[in-house]
Design a protein around this motif. Structure first.
Motif, PDB file in Angstrom:
ATOM      1  N   MET A   1       0.853  -1.069  -0.016  1.00  0.00           N
ATOM      2  CA  MET A   1      -0.087   0.024  -0.016  1.00  0.00           C
ATOM      3  C   MET A   1       0.915   1.273   0.054  1.00  0.00           C
ATOM      4  O   MET A   1       2.173   1.227   0.735  1.00  0.00           O
ATOM      5  N   ARG A   2       0.350   2.030  -0.843  1.00  0.00           N
ATOM      6  CA  ARG A   2       1.162   3.419  -1.036  1.00  0.00           C
ATOM      7  C   ARG A   2       1.212   4.134   0.505  1.00  0.00           C
ATOM      8  O   ARG A   2       0.080   3.986   1.331  1.00  0.00           O
ATOM      9  N   LEU A   3       2.206   4.974   0.877  1.00  0.00           N
ATOM     10  CA  LEU A   3       2.566   5.582   2.042  1.00  0.00           C
ATOM     11  C   LEU A   3       1.247   6.699   2.298  1.00  0.00           C
ATOM     12  O   LEU A   3       0.739   6.625   3.480  1.00  0.00           O
ATOM     13  N   ASP A   4       0.870   7.307   1.304  1.00  0.00           N
ATOM     14  CA  ASP A   4      -0.035   8.512   1.469  1.00  0.00           C
ATOM     15  C   ASP A   4      -1.463   7.694   1.796  1.00  0.00           C
ATOM     16  O   ASP A   4      -2.089   8.385   2.644  1.00  0.00           O
ATOM     17  N   LYS A   5      -1.613   6.725   1.286  1.00  0.00           N
ATOM     18  CA  LYS A   5      -2.865   5.752   1.626  1.00  0.00           C
ATOM     19  C   LYS A   5      -2.856   5.240   3.040  1.00  0.00           C
ATOM     20  O   LYS A   5      -3.898   5.478   3.571  1.00  0.00           O
ATOM     21  N   TYR A   6      -1.666   4.848   3.486  1.00  0.00           N
ATOM     22  CA  TYR A   6      -1.469   4.226   4.371  1.00  0.00           C
ATOM     23  C   TYR A   6      -1.923   5.293   5.698  1.00  0.00           C
ATOM     24  O   TYR A   6      -2.683   4.945   6.583  1.00  0.00           O
ATOM     25  N   LEU A   7      -1.329   6.398   5.532  1.00  0.00           N
ATOM     26  CA  LEU A   7      -1.340   7.613   6.444  1.00  0.00           C
ATOM     27  C   LEU A   7      -3.024   7.978   6.702  1.00  0.00           C
ATOM     28  O   LEU A   7      -3.534   8.237   7.827  1.00  0.00           O
ATOM     29  N   LYS A   8      -3.649   8.029   5.578  1.00  0.00           N
ATOM     30  CA  LYS A   8      -5.245   8.296   5.490  1.00  0.00           C
ATOM     31  C   LYS A   8      -5.872   7.171   6.067  1.00  0.00           C
ATOM     32  O   LYS A   8      -6.561   7.277   7.013  1.00  0.00           O
ATOM     33  N   VAL A   9      -5.823   5.814   5.668  1.00  0.00           N
ATOM     34  CA  VAL A   9      -6.470   4.758   6.342  1.00  0.00           C
ATOM     35  C   VAL A   9      -6.318   4.395   7.603  1.00  0.00           C
ATOM     36  O   VAL A   9      -7.304   4.254   8.459  1.00  0.00           O
ATOM     37  N   SER A  10      -5.086   4.704   8.122  1.00  0.00           N
ATOM     38  CA  SER A  10      -4.755   4.420   9.524  1.00  0.00           C
ATOM     39  C   SER A  10      -4.962   5.667  10.381  1.00  0.00           C
ATOM     40  O   SER A  10      -4.944   5.714  11.674  1.00  0.00           O
ATOM     41  N   ARG A  11      -5.691   6.672   9.781  1.00  0.00           N
ATOM     42  CA  ARG A  11      -5.997   7.954  10.116  1.00  0.00           C
ATOM     43  C   ARG A  11      -4.794   8.629  11.147  1.00  0.00           C
ATOM     44  O   ARG A  11      -5.067   9.424  12.101  1.00  0.00           O
ATOM     45  N   LEU A  12      -3.619   8.669  10.638  1.00  0.00           N
ATOM     46  CA  LEU A  12      -2.589   9.371  11.477  1.00  0.00           C
ATOM     47  C   LEU A  12      -2.708  10.648  10.677  1.00  0.00           C
ATOM     48  O   LEU A  12      -2.176  11.609  11.348  1.00  0.00           O
ATOM     49  N   VAL A  13      -3.190  10.956   9.329  1.00  0.00           N
ATOM     50  CA  VAL A  13      -3.208  12.243   8.918  1.00  0.00           C
ATOM     51  C   VAL A  13      -4.897  11.974   8.312  1.00  0.00           C
ATOM     52  O   VAL A  13      -5.408  11.107   7.835  1.00  0.00           O
ATOM     53  N   LYS A  14      -5.472  13.309   8.478  1.00  0.00           N
ATOM     54  CA  LYS A  14      -6.961  13.322   8.210  1.00  0.00           C
ATOM     55  C   LYS A  14      -7.328  12.961   6.573  1.00  0.00           C
ATOM     56  O   LYS A  14      -8.211  12.342   6.299  1.00  0.00           O
ATOM     57  N   ARG A  15      -6.401  13.407   5.762  1.00  0.00           N
ATOM     58  CA  ARG A  15      -6.673  13.527   4.338  1.00  0.00           C
ATOM     59  C   ARG A  15      -5.579  13.061   3.598  1.00  0.00           C
ATOM     60  O   ARG A  15      -4.465  13.193   3.905  1.00  0.00           O
ATOM     61  N   ARG A  16      -5.788  12.264   2.512  1.00  0.00           N
ATOM     62  CA  ARG A  16      -4.748  11.767   1.675  1.00  0.00           C
ATOM     63  C   ARG A  16      -3.813  12.854   0.878  1.00  0.00           C
ATOM     64  O   ARG A  16      -2.838  12.814   0.538  1.00  0.00           O
ATOM     65  N   THR A  17      -4.615  13.668   0.497  1.00  0.00           N
ATOM     66  CA  THR A  17      -3.794  15.049  -0.006  1.00  0.00           C
ATOM     67  C   THR A  17      -2.852  15.771   0.965  1.00  0.00           C
ATOM     68  O   THR A  17      -1.899  16.163   0.248  1.00  0.00           O
ATOM     69  N   VAL A  18      -3.286  15.564   2.238  1.00  0.00           N
ATOM     70  CA  VAL A  18      -2.505  16.361   3.091  1.00  0.00           C
ATOM     71  C   VAL A  18      -1.174  15.354   3.403  1.00  0.00           C
ATOM     72  O   VAL A  18      -0.155  15.761   3.507  1.00  0.00           O
ATOM     73  N   ALA A  19      -1.587  13.941   3.416  1.00  0.00           N
ATOM     74  CA  ALA A  19      -0.312  13.305   3.516  1.00  0.00           C
ATOM     75  C   ALA A  19       0.699  13.163   2.351  1.00  0.00           C
ATOM     76  O   ALA A  19       1.759  13.254   2.676  1.00  0.00           O
ATOM     77  N   ASN A  20       0.016  13.376   1.180  1.00  0.00           N
ATOM     78  CA  ASN A  20       0.962  13.587   0.050  1.00  0.00           C
ATOM     79  C   ASN A  20       1.663  14.944  -0.031  1.00  0.00           C
ATOM     80  O   ASN A  20       3.076  15.003  -0.141  1.00  0.00           O
ATOM     81  N   GLU A  21       1.215  15.834   0.450  1.00  0.00           N
ATOM     82  CA  GLU A  21       1.735  17.141   0.600  1.00  0.00           C
ATOM     83  C   GLU A  21       3.048  16.998   1.717  1.00  0.00           C
ATOM     84  O   GLU A  21       3.950  17.666   1.684  1.00  0.00           O
ATOM     85  N   LEU A  22       2.911  16.368   2.789  1.00  0.00           N
ATOM     86  CA  LEU A  22       3.643  16.071   3.812  1.00  0.00           C
ATOM     87  C   LEU A  22       4.825  15.401   3.256  1.00  0.00           C
ATOM     88  O   LEU A  22       6.038  15.930   3.583  1.00  0.00           O
ATOM     89  N   CYS A  23       4.521  14.468   2.489  1.00  0.00           N
ATOM     90  CA  CYS A  23       5.534  13.692   2.026  1.00  0.00           C
ATOM     91  C   CYS A  23       6.451  14.461   1.060  1.00  0.00           C
ATOM     92  O   CYS A  23       7.474  14.230   1.053  1.00  0.00           O
ATOM     93  N   ASP A  24       5.824  15.089   0.072  1.00  0.00           N
ATOM     94  CA  ASP A  24       6.407  16.086  -1.070  1.00  0.00           C
ATOM     95  C   ASP A  24       7.429  16.892  -0.143  1.00  0.00           C
ATOM     96  O   ASP A  24       8.337  17.431  -0.662  1.00  0.00           O
ATOM     97  N   ALA A  25       6.809  17.616   0.900  1.00  0.00           N
ATOM     98  CA  ALA A  25       7.674  18.645   1.478  1.00  0.00           C
ATOM     99  C   ALA A  25       8.743  17.961   2.581  1.00  0.00           C
ATOM    100  O   ALA A  25       9.811  18.784   3.101  1.00  0.00           O
ATOM    101  N   GLY A  26       8.969  16.742   2.533  1.00  0.00           N
ATOM    102  CA  GLY A  26      10.094  16.032   3.246  1.00  0.00           C
ATOM    103  C   GLY A  26       9.656  15.878   4.672  1.00  0.00           C
ATOM    104  O   GLY A  26      10.750  15.613   5.529  1.00  0.00           O
ATOM    105  N   HIS A  27       8.486  15.773   5.181  1.00  0.00           N
ATOM    106  CA  HIS A  27       8.114  15.712   6.642  1.00  0.00           C
ATOM    107  C   HIS A  27       7.834  14.519   6.988  1.00  0.00           C
ATOM    108  O   HIS A  27       7.603  14.457   8.372  1.00  0.00           O
ATOM    109  N   VAL A  28       7.926  13.508   6.143  1.00  0.00           N
ATOM    110  CA  VAL A  28       7.712  11.971   6.559  1.00  0.00           C
ATOM    111  C   VAL A  28       8.870  11.103   6.255  1.00  0.00           C
ATOM    112  O   VAL A  28       9.554  11.095   5.376  1.00  0.00           O
TER     113      VAL A  28
END
Length: 79
Positions: A1-28
């Motif tokens: 499973m992709r990291l951004d989807k895992y963060l959303k499904v596990s509810r560590l991050v509220k939205r997949r787009t936010v998870a994607n932006e965090l990854c792009d910014a180097g915060h994950v």
């Protein structure tokens, strides 16, 4: 499973787009290395999420495509 989807499904991050932006910014980080949103999450990975002054570290316990609110927290173990 992709990291951004895992963060959303596990509810560590509220939205997949936010998870994607965090990854792009180097915060994950996964296992101490900066990870892209397309990283394939495996059981045993340690995910670190830096949001502002907060640092969240979690170990992947299970990978599921879908999770309800009640069992989403069973997908990871906070460290």
């Amino acid at each position: 499973m992709r990291l951004d989807k895992y963060l959303k499904v596990s509810r560590l991050v509220k939205r997949r787009t936010v998870a994607n932006e965090l990854c792009d910014a180097g915060h994950v980080d996964v296992n101490g290395k900066t990870a892209r949103a397309s990283y394939d999450v495996k059981i045993g990975d340690v995910i670190s999420i830096q949001t502002g002054a907060n640092l969240t570290k979690a170990e992947v316990v299970s990978v599921q495509e879908y999770a309800t609110k009640e069992n989403a927290s069973s997908m990871y173990r906070l460290m």
